[in-house]
Design a protein around this motif. Structure first.
Motif, PDB file in Angstrom:
ATOM      1  N   ILE A 249       7.575   9.843 -14.182  1.00 36.98           N
ATOM      2  CA  ILE A 249       7.172  10.315 -12.854  1.00 36.98           C
ATOM      3  C   ILE A 249       5.877   9.649 -12.430  1.00 36.98           C
ATOM      4  O   ILE A 249       4.916   9.588 -13.195  1.00 36.98           O
ATOM      5  N   ASP A 250       5.853   9.157 -11.217  1.00 35.60           N
ATOM      6  CA  ASP A 250       4.645   8.547 -10.675  1.00 35.60           C
ATOM      7  C   ASP A 250       4.512   8.952  -9.209  1.00 35.60           C
ATOM      8  O   ASP A 250       5.501   9.288  -8.554  1.00 35.60           O
ATOM      9  N   THR A 251       3.295   8.915  -8.705  1.00 33.72           N
ATOM     10  CA  THR A 251       3.025   9.350  -7.340  1.00 33.72           C
ATOM     11  C   THR A 251       3.453   8.281  -6.340  1.00 33.72           C
ATOM     12  O   THR A 251       3.072   7.121  -6.472  1.00 33.72           O
ATOM     13  N   PRO A 252       4.252   8.651  -5.336  1.00 31.30           N
ATOM     14  CA  PRO A 252       4.629   7.666  -4.306  1.00 31.30           C
ATOM     15  C   PRO A 252       3.435   7.332  -3.417  1.00 31.30           C
ATOM     16  O   PRO A 252       2.487   8.106  -3.304  1.00 31.30           O
ATOM     17  N   VAL A 253       3.513   6.173  -2.798  1.00 33.02           N
ATOM     18  CA  VAL A 253       2.447   5.705  -1.911  1.00 33.02           C
ATOM     19  C   VAL A 253       3.052   5.418  -0.544  1.00 33.02           C
ATOM     20  O   VAL A 253       4.087   4.758  -0.444  1.00 33.02           O
ATOM     21  N   TRP A 254       2.442   5.943   0.511  1.00 39.52           N
ATOM     22  CA  TRP A 254       2.939   5.672   1.857  1.00 39.52           C
ATOM     23  C   TRP A 254       2.557   4.250   2.263  1.00 39.52           C
ATOM     24  O   TRP A 254       1.390   3.874   2.215  1.00 39.52           O
ATOM     25  N   PRO A 255       3.522   3.419   2.673  1.00 40.51           N
ATOM     26  CA  PRO A 255       3.240   2.013   3.020  1.00 40.51           C
ATOM     27  C   PRO A 255       2.607   1.880   4.400  1.00 40.51           C
ATOM     28  O   PRO A 255       3.152   1.240   5.299  1.00 40.51           O
ATOM     29  N   GLY A 256       1.438   2.476   4.564  1.00 44.11           N
ATOM     30  CA  GLY A 256       0.802   2.514   5.871  1.00 44.11           C
ATOM     31  C   GLY A 256       0.416   1.164   6.433  1.00 44.11           C
ATOM     32  O   GLY A 256       0.307   1.002   7.652  1.00 44.11           O
ATOM     33  N   SER A 257       0.197   0.179   5.548  1.00 44.01           N
ATOM     34  CA  SER A 257      -0.184  -1.160   6.019  1.00 44.01           C
ATOM     35  C   SER A 257       1.004  -1.952   6.534  1.00 44.01           C
ATOM     36  O   SER A 257       0.826  -3.044   7.090  1.00 44.01           O
ATOM     37  N   LEU A 258       2.222  -1.422   6.350  1.00 50.84           N
ATOM     38  CA  LEU A 258       3.437  -2.133   6.755  1.00 50.84           C
ATOM     39  C   LEU A 258       4.150  -1.450   7.919  1.00 50.84           C
ATOM     40  O   LEU A 258       4.724  -2.124   8.783  1.00 50.84           O
ATOM     41  N   VAL A 259       4.114  -0.146   7.955  1.00 49.27           N
ATOM     42  CA  VAL A 259       4.876   0.620   8.942  1.00 49.27           C
ATOM     43  C   VAL A 259       4.378   0.340  10.359  1.00 49.27           C
ATOM     44  O   VAL A 259       3.183   0.420  10.652  1.00 49.27           O
ATOM     45  N   GLY A 260       5.304  -0.029  11.234  1.00 44.64           N
ATOM     46  CA  GLY A 260       4.989  -0.232  12.642  1.00 44.64           C
ATOM     47  C   GLY A 260       4.181  -1.481  12.950  1.00 44.64           C
ATOM     48  O   GLY A 260       3.658  -1.631  14.064  1.00 44.64           O
ATOM     49  N   GLN A 261       4.121  -2.420  12.022  1.00 43.94           N
ATOM     50  CA  GLN A 261       3.305  -3.625  12.225  1.00 43.94           C
ATOM     51  C   GLN A 261       4.074  -4.773  12.870  1.00 43.94           C
ATOM     52  O   GLN A 261       3.520  -5.850  13.079  1.00 43.94           O
ATOM     53  N   LEU A 262       5.340  -4.578  13.190  1.00 38.22           N
ATOM     54  CA  LEU A 262       6.141  -5.658  13.759  1.00 38.22           C
ATOM     55  C   LEU A 262       5.615  -6.061  15.143  1.00 38.22           C
ATOM     56  O   LEU A 262       5.151  -5.217  15.915  1.00 38.22           O
ATOM     57  N   ASP A 263       5.706  -7.355  15.414  1.00 41.40           N
ATOM     58  CA  ASP A 263       5.211  -7.925  16.681  1.00 41.40           C
ATOM     59  C   ASP A 263       6.409  -8.360  17.517  1.00 41.40           C
ATOM     60  O   ASP A 263       6.916  -9.472  17.376  1.00 41.40           O
ATOM     61  N   LEU A 264       6.852  -7.479  18.409  1.00 40.35           N
ATOM     62  CA  LEU A 264       8.020  -7.792  19.240  1.00 40.35           C
ATOM     63  C   LEU A 264       7.703  -8.835  20.297  1.00 40.35           C
ATOM     64  O   LEU A 264       8.520  -9.707  20.587  1.00 40.35           O
ATOM     65  N   ALA A 265       6.510  -8.753  20.883  1.00 45.36           N
ATOM     66  CA  ALA A 265       6.144  -9.713  21.932  1.00 45.36           C
ATOM     67  C   ALA A 265       6.153 -11.134  21.390  1.00 45.36           C
ATOM     68  O   ALA A 265       6.657 -12.066  22.023  1.00 45.36           O
ATOM     69  N   GLY A 266       5.594 -11.308  20.204  1.00 46.47           N
ATOM     70  CA  GLY A 266       5.574 -12.642  19.601  1.00 46.47           C
ATOM     71  C   GLY A 266       6.967 -13.131  19.260  1.00 46.47           C
ATOM     72  O   GLY A 266       7.278 -14.316  19.395  1.00 46.47           O
ATOM     73  N   ALA A 267       7.842 -12.217  18.826  1.00 44.90           N
ATOM     74  CA  ALA A 267       9.199 -12.606  18.447  1.00 44.90           C
ATOM     75  C   ALA A 267      10.028 -13.029  19.642  1.00 44.90           C
ATOM     76  O   ALA A 267      10.976 -13.803  19.507  1.00 44.90           O
ATOM     77  N   PHE A 268       9.691 -12.539  20.836  1.00 44.74           N
ATOM     78  CA  PHE A 268      10.423 -12.920  22.038  1.00 44.74           C
ATOM     79  C   PHE A 268      10.007 -14.293  22.556  1.00 44.74           C
ATOM     80  O   PHE A 268      10.574 -14.805  23.512  1.00 44.74           O
ATOM     81  N   GLY A 269       9.003 -14.882  21.928  1.00 43.77           N
ATOM     82  CA  GLY A 269       8.547 -16.195  22.365  1.00 43.77           C
ATOM     83  C   GLY A 269       9.638 -17.233  22.214  1.00 43.77           C
ATOM     84  O   GLY A 269      10.463 -17.177  21.297  1.00 43.77           O
ATOM     85  N   LEU A 270       9.651 -18.197  23.133  1.00 42.76           N
ATOM     86  CA  LEU A 270      10.711 -19.203  23.171  1.00 42.76           C
ATOM     87  C   LEU A 270      10.833 -19.948  21.852  1.00 42.76           C
ATOM     88  O   LEU A 270      11.919 -20.262  21.387  1.00 42.76           O
TER      89      LEU A 270
END
Length: 464
Positions: A249-270
Motif C-alpha cells: 500500500i502506498d499513498t496516491p498522488v494527485w497529478p496536479g502539474s498535468l491536469v488541465g494543462q493542454l493547450d488547445l489554441a496552440g494545437a489549432f495552429g496551422l
C-alpha cells in the motif's frame, strides 16, 4: 446465472449488463477483468517512462503513473458502463512514443500543445461516431478483412508476448532473431504457456489467470531476474515492496502539474494540423480495427459484420482520448490485451468495469502490480493470439482479391508493430486489386474513399 426455467426477473446487475444472456456469470466476468488488467498493467510503468522523456513536471514518474491509472480507469469504466462491452482502455503504446519522441522532442512542440492535439483528435472521434461515420466504415469493410483483422491482432498479440518473454529479439543482421532460450524469462514464459494451455485444454476455469499467478509466484520464490528496474535497465530479481504499509500500500498522488494543462489554441495552429490528423488517422484505424477484432472474437458481430451499440462504443473511445488528454497523457484507446479477458470468458461490460476498478485501486496498490513480470503475462498474449487465428478458415484463399488483402492485413500488424498499418494495407490492397480486375462494384463506395484517405495519409503524413 439465471436458470432457463426461472421466471423471476434477473437481478439488476445481471439485467443491466446482460450477463446471463451472454452465457456468462458474475465470477467469470470478474475473473476475466482481472486477467485483462494483469496483461495490461504494464502500462502503469511503461507509459511514465515513455512520456517522462518529454513531459517535465515535479515528481514526473509518479504523477504520470497516477494520470495513466486515472485515464485507464475512466476509459474502461466508460466502455463497460455505457457501451457495456468487455473492452478495456488505457493510454496506447505507439501513440505515446509518437507523442514523446516525434512531436515533442523531434518537432519541438510543447507537451501542453501536443496534449491539445490529442484532445482535438478525440473530439473528432466522438463527432464521427455520433453521426455514424465510423459505423459506416466498419460496415463497408468486407467480412474477409474483418476475419483478417482479428487474426492479425492475434499475430500481433503473440508477437508482443514472444518479445516480452525474450524469445524473439531484435537482430542487426536479420531485424528479428531468436532470443536466449536459456534465459530465466524465456523458460518461465514457456512453462507458463504450457501450464495455461494444458489447463485450458482440460476446461479449467481461470486457466489464463492461473498461469499468470503461478509463474509470477515462481519468479518471486525462485528469485529469478525477470523484473524490470535493475541498474542500467538490466533485469533483476523481485526487489520486494520496501517499507510500505503491509508491503503493497502506498499513498496516491494527485497529478496536479498535468491536469488541465493542454493547450488547445496552440494545437489549432496551422503548423500542427498534420500532427492532429496523424494522431487522428493512426488512432482511428488502430482503435476501429481493435474494437472490430475484439467484437468478432467475443461473438458480437452479426451475419453482416455489424456490432450492436457501435455508435456509443466508438464514441466512448473518443471520449476516453479527450479525458486522457485533459488528465495529461497521450491518446487513450481500446486495448488489444482485452482479448486475454475475452479468452477467459469475459463477454459483458462488467469485465471492463472490473478493469477500471482495478486501475483505480492501483493508485493505492500500485506496488503490487510490480510483482507481475512481463514473462508471466507473455503466455497469456501468446495463447490468446493463437485462439484469435481461428477466423482465417472463413477466408476464401483461392480468391486473390480476398486472400492477398487478408494476408497483408495479418502479416503487417506484427511486422510494422501497428494494427492501423495492417488495416490500412488490407483496405488499400482490397480496393486496388478488385478495381483492376473488373470487380469494382464488389467494393463498397465508402471503402474507396477510405482507401484514398489512407493513401494520402501515407504520402503527406508519412512522419507519423
Amino acid at each position: 446465472m439465471t436458470h432457463p426455467t426461472d421466471t423471476r426477473p434477473p437481478r439488476p446487475l445481471d439485467r443491466y449488463f446482460g450477463i446471463s444472456a451472454a452465457g456468462s456469470s458474475v465470477p467469470q466476468e470478474l475473473r476475466a477483468g482481472l486477467t485483462t488488467f494483469l496483461t495490461m498493467s504494464y502500462i502503469l510503468f511503461v507509459n511514465p517512462q515513455v512520456l517522462g522523456s518529454a513531459i517535465t513536471v515535479p515528481n514526473a514518474p509518479l504523477q504520470l503513473l497516477m494520470t495513466t491509472a486515472i485515464a485507464a480507469a475512466f476509459g474502461s469504466l466508460a466502455m463497460g458502463l455505457i457501451a457495456r462491452y468487455p473492452f478495456a482502455q488505457a493510454p496506447g503504446m505507439g501513440l505515446n512514443a509518437f507523442f514523446a519522441f516525434t512531436v515533442v522532442q523531434g518537432m519541438g512542440v510543447p507537451w501542453q500543445t501536443a496534449l491539445g492535439a490529442v484532445f482535438i483528435s478525440g473530439a473528432l472521434f466522438v463527432i464521427l461516431s455520433a453521426v455514424g461515420a465510423r459505423q459506416a466504415i466498419v460496415r463497408a469493410i468486407p467480412l474477409s478483412l474483418k476475419f483478417a483483422i482479428t487474426a492479425g491482432i492475434g499475430a500481433f498479440l503473440a508477437f508482443l508476448g514472444l518479445r516480452s518473454a525474450g524469445i524473439v529479439v531484435s537482430n542487426p543482421a536479420t531485424l528479428l532473431g531468436l532470443g536466449d532460450l536459456s534465459a530465466p524469462g524465456a523458460w518461465l514464459a514457456v512453462a507458463g504457456l504450457i501450464i495455461s494451455a494444458a489447463l485450458m485444454r482440460r476446461r479449467v476455469n481461470g486457466a489464463v489467470l492461473i498461469g499468470i499467478l503461478v509463474t509470477s509466484a515462481a519468479a518471486i520464490l525462485l528469485k529469478l531476474p525477470v523484473f524490470a528496474g535493475g541498474p542500467d535497465g538490466a533485469m533483476q530479481a523481485f526487489p520486494g515492496f520496501g517499507g510500505r504499509l503491509l508491503g503493497v500500500i502506498d499513498t496516491p498522488v494527485w497529478p496536479g502539474s498535468l491536469v488541465g494543462q493542454l493547450d488547445l489554441a496552440g494545437a489549432f495552429g496551422l503548423g500542427l494540423l498534420s500532427v492532429v490528423f496523424t494522431f487522428f488517422f493512426v488512432d482511428f484505424f488502430d482503435a476501429t480495427g481493435t474494437l472490430t477484432g475484439l467484437a468478432q472474437k467475443a461473438g458480437y458481430l452479426d451475419s453482416n459484420g455489424d456490432m450492436p451499440r457501435a455508435r456509443r462504443t466508438f464514441a466512448m473511445d473518443g471520449l476516453a482520448a479527450m479525458f486522457g488528454a485533459f488528465m495529461g497523457t497521450s491518446t487513450t484507446t481500446a486495448y488489444v490485451e482485452s482479448a486475454s479477458g475475452i479468452g477467459e470468458g469475459g463477454r459483458t461490460g462488467l469485465s471492463a468495469v472490473t478493469v477500471g476498478g482495478l486501475f483505480l485501486l492501483s493508485m493505492f496498490l500500485w506496488p503490487l502490480a510490480a510483482a507481475i513480470p512481463g514473462a508471466a503475462t507473455a503466455p497469456a498474449l501468446i495463447l490468446v493470439g493463437a485462439l484469435m487465428m481461428e477466423g482465417i478458415r472463413h477466408i476464401d484463399w483461392d480468391d486473390l482479391g480476398e486472400s492477398l488483402p487478408a494476408f497483408l492485413t495479418i502479416i503487417a500488424m506484427p511486422l510494422t508493430f501497428s494494427i492501423a498499418n495492417g488495416v490500412s494495407f488490407g483496405v488499400i490492397t482490397y480496393c486496388a486489386v478488385n478495381a483492376l480486375t473488373g470487380r469494382a462494384r464488389r467494393v463498397h463506395p465508402i471503402l474507396y474513399g477510405v482507401a484514398a484517405l489512407l493513401l494520402a495519409r501515407y504520402v503527406f503524413l508519412s512522419e507519423g
